[in-house]
Design a protein around this motif. Structure first.
Motif, PDB file in Angstrom:
ATOM      1  N   ALA A  19      37.638  19.447   7.492  1.00 32.61           N
ATOM      2  CA  ALA A  19      36.884  20.048   5.789  1.00 32.61           C
ATOM      3  C   ALA A  19      37.007  19.095   4.790  1.00 32.61           C
ATOM      4  O   ALA A  19      35.979  19.513   3.242  1.00 32.61           O
ATOM      5  CB  ALA A  19      36.685  21.483   6.170  1.00 32.61           C
ATOM      6  N   THR A  20      38.241  19.435   4.405  1.00 33.20           N
ATOM      7  CA  THR A  20      38.225  19.124   3.040  1.00 33.20           C
ATOM      8  C   THR A  20      37.746  17.371   2.880  1.00 33.20           C
ATOM      9  O   THR A  20      37.341  17.418   1.537  1.00 33.20           O
ATOM     10  CB  THR A  20      40.025  19.414   2.764  1.00 33.20           C
ATOM     11  OG1 THR A  20      40.207  20.552   3.024  1.00 33.20           O
ATOM     12  CG2 THR A  20      40.068  19.295   1.153  1.00 33.20           C
ATOM     13  N   VAL A  68      46.262  18.790   2.192  1.00 27.08           N
ATOM     14  CA  VAL A  68      45.019  19.705   1.901  1.00 27.08           C
ATOM     15  C   VAL A  68      44.915  20.435   1.402  1.00 27.08           C
ATOM     16  O   VAL A  68      43.837  20.198   0.192  1.00 27.08           O
ATOM     17  CB  VAL A  68      44.819  20.627   3.630  1.00 27.08           C
ATOM     18  CG1 VAL A  68      43.910  21.745   3.210  1.00 27.08           C
ATOM     19  CG2 VAL A  68      44.185  19.345   5.161  1.00 27.08           C
ATOM     20  N   PHE A  69      46.283  21.286   0.853  1.00 24.66           N
ATOM     21  CA  PHE A  69      46.554  21.631  -0.434  1.00 24.66           C
ATOM     22  C   PHE A  69      45.575  21.374  -1.859  1.00 24.66           C
ATOM     23  O   PHE A  69      45.237  21.633  -2.432  1.00 24.66           O
ATOM     24  CB  PHE A  69      48.336  22.365  -0.500  1.00 24.66           C
ATOM     25  CG  PHE A  69      47.518  23.211  -1.767  1.00 24.66           C
ATOM     26  CD1 PHE A  69      47.163  24.645  -2.210  1.00 24.66           C
ATOM     27  CD2 PHE A  69      48.384  23.289  -2.981  1.00 24.66           C
ATOM     28  CE1 PHE A  69      47.486  25.559  -3.032  1.00 24.66           C
ATOM     29  CE2 PHE A  69      48.811  23.797  -4.036  1.00 24.66           C
ATOM     30  CZ  PHE A  69      48.118  24.393  -4.678  1.00 24.66           C
ATOM     31  N   VAL A  70      46.895  19.929  -1.942  1.00 17.48           N
ATOM     32  CA  VAL A  70      46.193  18.939  -3.023  1.00 17.48           C
ATOM     33  C   VAL A  70      45.474  18.676  -3.358  1.00 17.48           C
ATOM     34  O   VAL A  70      44.906  18.775  -4.259  1.00 17.48           O
ATOM     35  CB  VAL A  70      47.354  18.404  -2.961  1.00 17.48           C
ATOM     36  CG1 VAL A  70      47.215  17.321  -4.214  1.00 17.48           C
ATOM     37  CG2 VAL A  70      48.653  18.092  -3.150  1.00 17.48           C
ATOM     38  N   ARG A  71      44.703  18.295  -2.140  1.00 15.76           N
ATOM     39  CA  ARG A  71      43.255  17.020  -2.300  1.00 15.76           C
ATOM     40  C   ARG A  71      42.023  19.045  -2.390  1.00 15.76           C
ATOM     41  O   ARG A  71      41.354  18.547  -3.265  1.00 15.76           O
ATOM     42  CB  ARG A  71      42.503  17.278  -0.471  1.00 15.76           C
ATOM     43  CG  ARG A  71      41.255  16.728  -0.414  1.00 15.76           C
ATOM     44  CD  ARG A  71      41.261  15.399  -2.019  1.00 15.76           C
ATOM     45  NE  ARG A  71      39.795  15.045  -1.403  1.00 15.76           N
ATOM     46  CZ  ARG A  71      38.095  14.953  -1.919  1.00 15.76           C
ATOM     47  NH1 ARG A  71      38.697  15.575  -3.298  1.00 15.76           N
ATOM     48  NH2 ARG A  71      37.498  14.437  -1.984  1.00 15.76           N
ATOM     49  N   SER A  72      42.133  19.656  -1.800  1.00 11.24           N
ATOM     50  CA  SER A  72      41.408  21.028  -1.611  1.00 11.24           C
ATOM     51  C   SER A  72      42.034  21.992  -3.653  1.00 11.24           C
ATOM     52  O   SER A  72      40.832  21.597  -4.491  1.00 11.24           O
ATOM     53  CB  SER A  72      41.943  22.149  -1.438  1.00 11.24           C
ATOM     54  OG  SER A  72      41.610  22.120  -0.188  1.00 11.24           O
ATOM     55  N   LEU A  73      42.892  21.319  -4.497  1.00 13.51           N
ATOM     56  CA  LEU A  73      42.987  21.898  -5.538  1.00 13.51           C
ATOM     57  C   LEU A  73      42.253  20.191  -6.813  1.00 13.51           C
ATOM     58  O   LEU A  73      41.105  20.964  -7.583  1.00 13.51           O
ATOM     59  CB  LEU A  73      44.197  21.449  -6.238  1.00 13.51           C
ATOM     60  CG  LEU A  73      45.085  22.335  -5.711  1.00 13.51           C
ATOM     61  CD1 LEU A  73      46.612  22.478  -6.163  1.00 13.51           C
ATOM     62  CD2 LEU A  73      45.197  23.832  -6.275  1.00 13.51           C
ATOM     63  N   ALA A  78      37.536  18.730  -9.231  1.00 13.39           N
ATOM     64  CA  ALA A  78      36.452  17.833 -10.064  1.00 13.39           C
ATOM     65  C   ALA A  78      35.078  18.991 -10.227  1.00 13.39           C
ATOM     66  O   ALA A  78      34.506  17.741 -10.733  1.00 13.39           O
ATOM     67  CB  ALA A  78      36.609  16.927  -8.830  1.00 13.39           C
ATOM     68  N   SER A  79      34.921  19.261  -9.482  1.00 18.70           N
ATOM     69  CA  SER A  79      33.327  20.397  -9.143  1.00 18.70           C
ATOM     70  C   SER A  79      33.079  21.411 -10.027  1.00 18.70           C
ATOM     71  O   SER A  79      31.853  21.667 -10.893  1.00 18.70           O
ATOM     72  CB  SER A  79      33.481  20.361  -7.900  1.00 18.70           C
ATOM     73  OG  SER A  79      34.052  21.628  -7.646  1.00 18.70           O
TER      74      SER A  79
END
Length: 166
Positions: A19-20, A68-73, A78-79
């Protein structure tokens, strides 16, 4: 039975991985991320079944969770970060359709969302760390806790199911 219990943690994290990393990707990109997530889950399952070492599972789970945590941050920054959005608008060459007042309102809203998210992160990380601690204590003192659960009986013995609480 323990293997199935622990692998569900890996599979759930692989769903979050998908999902991420597939967010805002093309259909082909999302398919590639899906294939990678399936490969990761399959590899961890096969290797864990082969070596049967809980330490491998714990490390694989921790690594996946951190990724997953780092990519979510990164995705959140970014958004939502107004400075990144303005830079992206300039890079794309898109003229800003919002009035200055409206853009200021949107930017303030996004800053508030980011502030709230960063306030929520310690709560999430703290609850995960606490659950991880309980899980490891349950693994370390399993025989003793089992005896206590049998002595106490149901329904109170459920409170000593550290792995279940994790």
């Amino acid at each position: 039975m323990q293997l199935l219990d622990e692998l569900s943690m890996i599979y759930t994290t692989c769903v979050m991985f998908y999902a991420t990393f597939s967010h805002k990707r093309s259909a082909e990109g999302a398919l590639l991320v899906f294939a990678l997530a399936v490969f990761i889950a399959t590899f961890i399952t096969a290797y864990y079944y082969h070596i049967k070492d809980p330490l491998f599972h714990q490390n694989a789970f921790a690594l996946l969770t951190v990724v997953v945590f780092v990519r979510s941050l990164y995705g959140m920054e970014a958004s939502l970060r107004p400075s990144r959005q303005a830079k992206r608008r300039v890079e794309v060459g898109r003229a800003d359709a919002n009035t200055a007042t409206e853009q200021a309102r949107v930017d303030q809203r996004d800053r508030n969302i980011i502030k709230t998210m960063y306030q929520m992160i310690p709560v999430g990380l703290g609850s995960i760390a606490f659950g991880f601690l309980i899980w490891n204590l349950d693994n370390a003192f399993c025989p003793t806790l089992r005896q206590w659960r049998r002595a106490v009986g149901l329904p109170w013995g459920i409170l000593l199911e550290g792995h279940g609480w994790w």
